[in-house]
Every structure is written in C-alpha cells, then in structure tokens.
Design a protein around this motif. Sequence first.
Motif, PDB file in Angstrom:
ATOM      1  N   ILE A 181      20.874 -19.980   7.430  1.00  0.00           N
ATOM      2  CA  ILE A 181      20.650 -18.604   7.887  1.00  0.00           C
ATOM      3  C   ILE A 181      21.909 -17.763   7.704  1.00  0.00           C
ATOM      4  CG2 ILE A 181      20.239 -17.178   9.937  1.00  0.00           C
ATOM      5  CD1 ILE A 181      18.368 -19.366  10.954  1.00  0.00           C
ATOM      6  N   SER A 182      23.051 -18.388   7.974  1.00  0.00           N
ATOM      7  CA  SER A 182      24.316 -17.646   7.978  1.00  0.00           C
ATOM      8  C   SER A 182      24.717 -17.135   6.607  1.00  0.00           C
ATOM      9  CB  SER A 182      25.434 -18.522   8.563  1.00  0.00           C
ATOM     10  OG  SER A 182      25.172 -18.803   9.926  1.00  0.00           O
ATOM     11  N   HIS A 183      24.117 -17.640   5.550  1.00  0.00           N
ATOM     12  CA  HIS A 183      24.391 -17.094   4.221  1.00  0.00           C
ATOM     13  C   HIS A 183      23.825 -15.684   4.075  1.00  0.00           C
ATOM     14  CE1 HIS A 183      26.424 -20.209   1.876  1.00  0.00           C
ATOM     15  NE2 HIS A 183      25.746 -21.102   2.579  1.00  0.00           N
ATOM     16  N   ASN A 184      22.962 -15.286   4.992  1.00  0.00           N
ATOM     17  CA  ASN A 184      22.423 -13.921   4.961  1.00  0.00           C
ATOM     18  C   ASN A 184      23.333 -12.931   5.674  1.00  0.00           C
ATOM     19  OD1 ASN A 184      20.062 -14.991   3.782  1.00  0.00           O
ATOM     20  ND2 ASN A 184      19.067 -15.265   5.779  1.00  0.00           N
ATOM     21  N   LEU A 185      24.347 -13.422   6.374  1.00  0.00           N
ATOM     22  CA  LEU A 185      25.130 -12.557   7.257  1.00  0.00           C
ATOM     23  C   LEU A 185      26.303 -11.872   6.566  1.00  0.00           C
ATOM     24  CD1 LEU A 185      25.277 -14.888  10.417  1.00  0.00           C
ATOM     25  CD2 LEU A 185      23.476 -13.290   9.702  1.00  0.00           C
ATOM     26  N   GLY A 186      26.763 -12.410   5.447  1.00  0.00           N
ATOM     27  CA  GLY A 186      27.936 -11.844   4.801  1.00  0.00           C
ATOM     28  C   GLY A 186      29.211 -12.352   5.450  1.00  0.00           C
ATOM     29  N   TYR A 187      30.322 -11.726   5.128  1.00  0.00           N
ATOM     30  CA  TYR A 187      31.643 -12.054   5.679  1.00  0.00           C
ATOM     31  C   TYR A 187      32.054 -13.504   5.378  1.00  0.00           C
ATOM     32  CZ  TYR A 187      31.662  -7.693   8.392  1.00  0.00           C
ATOM     33  OH  TYR A 187      31.657  -6.374   8.776  1.00  0.00           O
ATOM     34  N   GLY A 188      31.380 -14.173   4.459  1.00  0.00           N
ATOM     35  CA  GLY A 188      31.737 -15.545   4.120  1.00  0.00           C
ATOM     36  C   GLY A 188      31.391 -16.562   5.188  1.00  0.00           C
ATOM     37  N   GLY A 190      28.502 -18.162   5.864  1.00  0.00           N
ATOM     38  CA  GLY A 190      27.790 -19.307   5.305  1.00  0.00           C
ATOM     39  C   GLY A 190      28.695 -20.199   4.488  1.00  0.00           C
ATOM     40  N   ASP A 191      29.590 -19.609   3.706  1.00  0.00           N
ATOM     41  CA  ASP A 191      30.517 -20.404   2.889  1.00  0.00           C
ATOM     42  C   ASP A 191      31.438 -21.246   3.768  1.00  0.00           C
ATOM     43  OD1 ASP A 191      29.438 -19.271   0.627  1.00  0.00           O
ATOM     44  OD2 ASP A 191      30.958 -17.676   0.506  1.00  0.00           O
ATOM     45  N   ASP A 192      31.925 -20.652   4.859  1.00  0.00           N
ATOM     46  CA  ASP A 192      32.787 -21.399   5.784  1.00  0.00           C
ATOM     47  C   ASP A 192      32.025 -22.578   6.384  1.00  0.00           C
ATOM     48  OD1 ASP A 192      34.889 -19.697   5.344  1.00  0.00           O
ATOM     49  OD2 ASP A 192      34.546 -18.477   7.131  1.00  0.00           O
ATOM     50  N   MET A 193      30.766 -22.352   6.730  1.00  0.00           N
ATOM     51  CA  MET A 193      29.962 -23.422   7.312  1.00  0.00           C
ATOM     52  C   MET A 193      29.658 -24.512   6.294  1.00  0.00           C
ATOM     53  SD  MET A 193      27.342 -21.399   9.832  1.00  0.00           S
ATOM     54  CE  MET A 193      27.946 -20.518  11.274  1.00  0.00           C
ATOM     55  N   ASP A 194      29.483 -24.124   5.030  1.00  0.00           N
ATOM     56  CA  ASP A 194      29.296 -25.121   3.966  1.00  0.00           C
ATOM     57  C   ASP A 194      30.471 -26.107   3.958  1.00  0.00           C
ATOM     58  OD1 ASP A 194      26.936 -23.971   3.121  1.00  0.00           O
ATOM     59  OD2 ASP A 194      27.847 -22.882   1.445  1.00  0.00           O
ATOM     60  N   SER A 195      31.671 -25.541   3.989  1.00  0.00           N
ATOM     61  CA  SER A 195      32.879 -26.368   3.930  1.00  0.00           C
ATOM     62  C   SER A 195      33.006 -27.255   5.163  1.00  0.00           C
ATOM     63  CB  SER A 195      34.123 -25.471   3.801  1.00  0.00           C
ATOM     64  OG  SER A 195      34.085 -24.716   2.611  1.00  0.00           O
ATOM     65  N   LEU A 196      32.718 -26.682   6.332  1.00  0.00           N
ATOM     66  CA  LEU A 196      32.836 -27.453   7.563  1.00  0.00           C
ATOM     67  C   LEU A 196      31.834 -28.601   7.611  1.00  0.00           C
ATOM     68  CD1 LEU A 196      33.327 -24.532  10.126  1.00  0.00           C
ATOM     69  CD2 LEU A 196      35.005 -26.303   9.542  1.00  0.00           C
ATOM     70  N   LEU A 197      30.632 -28.331   7.150  1.00  0.00           N
ATOM     71  CA  LEU A 197      29.596 -29.374   7.176  1.00  0.00           C
ATOM     72  C   LEU A 197      29.991 -30.532   6.267  1.00  0.00           C
ATOM     73  CD1 LEU A 197      26.911 -29.660   8.699  1.00  0.00           C
ATOM     74  CD2 LEU A 197      25.748 -28.910   6.622  1.00  0.00           C
ATOM     75  N   ILE A 198      30.566 -30.213   5.123  1.00  0.00           N
ATOM     76  CA  ILE A 198      31.030 -31.256   4.209  1.00  0.00           C
ATOM     77  C   ILE A 198      32.190 -32.034   4.826  1.00  0.00           C
ATOM     78  CG2 ILE A 198      32.161 -31.684   2.001  1.00  0.00           C
ATOM     79  CD1 ILE A 198      30.587 -29.320   0.868  1.00  0.00           C
ATOM     80  N   ASP A 199      33.129 -31.315   5.462  1.00  0.00           N
ATOM     81  CA  ASP A 199      34.294 -31.973   6.059  1.00  0.00           C
ATOM     82  C   ASP A 199      33.903 -32.960   7.147  1.00  0.00           C
ATOM     83  OD1 ASP A 199      35.968 -30.532   4.419  1.00  0.00           O
ATOM     84  OD2 ASP A 199      36.467 -29.009   5.923  1.00  0.00           O
ATOM     85  N   TYR A 200      32.909 -32.598   7.960  1.00  0.00           N
ATOM     86  CA  TYR A 200      32.579 -33.418   9.127  1.00  0.00           C
ATOM     87  C   TYR A 200      31.442 -34.414   8.895  1.00  0.00           C
ATOM     88  CZ  TYR A 200      35.715 -30.736  12.113  1.00  0.00           C
ATOM     89  OH  TYR A 200      36.846 -30.181  12.673  1.00  0.00           O
ATOM     90  N   THR A 201      30.614 -34.151   7.912  1.00  0.00           N
ATOM     91  CA  THR A 201      29.488 -35.054   7.691  1.00  0.00           C
ATOM     92  C   THR A 201      29.480 -35.667   6.289  1.00  0.00           C
ATOM     93  OG1 THR A 201      27.945 -33.336   6.864  1.00  0.00           O
ATOM     94  CG2 THR A 201      28.119 -33.645   9.269  1.00  0.00           C
ATOM     95  N   GLY A 202      30.215 -35.072   5.373  1.00  0.00           N
ATOM     96  CA  GLY A 202      30.234 -35.566   4.005  1.00  0.00           C
ATOM     97  C   GLY A 202      29.028 -35.182   3.184  1.00  0.00           C
ATOM     98  N   THR A 203      28.214 -34.240   3.732  1.00  0.00           N
ATOM     99  CA  THR A 203      27.020 -33.809   2.987  1.00  0.00           C
ATOM    100  C   THR A 203      27.011 -32.293   2.831  1.00  0.00           C
ATOM    101  OG1 THR A 203      25.746 -33.635   5.070  1.00  0.00           O
ATOM    102  CG2 THR A 203      25.659 -35.724   3.877  1.00  0.00           C
TER     103      THR A 203
END
Length: 203
Positions: A181-188, A190-203
């Motif tokens: 959902i957050s990719h619709n919000l702008g300000y990056g 969704g991109d920040d969450m992409d990175s965090l999800l990979i860092d903490y879960t590896g996916t």
Amino acid sequence: MGTASDLHTENRSPTSKNLNPMTKRPSRSQPRWTDVKAKLTSLDRIGLIGLVQDLYALHKDNQTFLHTRFGLGKDVLKPYKETLDRWLWPDVMRNQDISVAKAKQAISSYRKAVGEPAGLAELMVSYCENAAGFSNDVGYQDEGYFDALVHMFEQALKVTRQLSAADRDALIARLDRVRSISHNLGYGVGDDMDSLLIDYTGT
C-alpha cells in the motif's frame, strides 16, 4: 557617605548575601518515587487497596493499565487499538485531528503495563496498518507522519523476530500488505519498507 563608585563596588562584593549563590539553599526538588514509596510502606492492606481503588476511579488510563497488567477482560489490546484508530485514522468529516504522539503513547502505555512481545507486535502492526491505510484512503501526505510510519514498520519487524514462526509469519504477511500500500504514498515510503523487509526477513 561613599561615592557612587564605592556603592557600586559594595553591591558587587562576593560577601553580599543577595549575590553570592553559595549562600542560597538549593530549592527542594519535586517529590520522587522514593518519597512516595516511603509513604506506601506505612499503609496497611486496606489502605493500599483503597489507594489503588481511588486511582482506578480517577482516570480511564489507570483502569486500562490495571486491566492489562492483570490480564482482565476478553481483549486487553482493544483500548490500545481504539486509541491507534482514533489518532491515526481520524474522521475527516468531523474534523478530527491526527496525533502521532498520542498513537505512540498507546503503545508505550502497553509496554509499561505488560510489554508482552506478541501484544506489542500486534499493536505495532496495527499502527502501520492504520497509518498507511488512512494516508492511502484520503491522500494524506506529511513527511513527519511518514517518517514515523517507516520507523514503526522497522520496530514491528524487530519485535516479530521474538515470536514463534506461526505468529511471526502472520504478522509479516500483514506488514507486507502495508509495504505494498505504501508504494502509493510517495516520499519513498514503499521503497524504504522494501529495504527493511529484506533486511529483517530476507525476502
């Protein structure tokens, strides 16, 4: 009679009671927990229960704290979730305001009452769902609001790592929907969450 210069010198003298800070007694600080604790030790069981009863009746927050601490009620998280919903997803038709601080305070209050990881993770994920959902629903954009959302997203990921696989996977799936959902919000966001999800879960 001394001259004006003499009078000025006298007033500046280090022996002056009015000007020498060392002669002043420090003001008494506000009462502390040690002061309260000393008073509590003088109460008997009936007096202590009466005091807690007065605090319970004084404010709803005290009731919520005690209910949570003692595990009373069917859903101890409900009042905290209601607070998150109120301050992160306000009724714009009624001109209700937003408060990230008050939403965070709800989580902080739960942490102080119990701080059980599963409940804490549930509230953090609920925070993210409310904040992202509201922004996406009404088009709300605020950099500070988004910064707080990304920070809470990371905190939620950290706490979920303490849970069993089944509980953790269910919460990660909810956070993944928030990320989408957050990719619709702008300000990056969704991109920040992409990175965090990979860092903490590896996916």
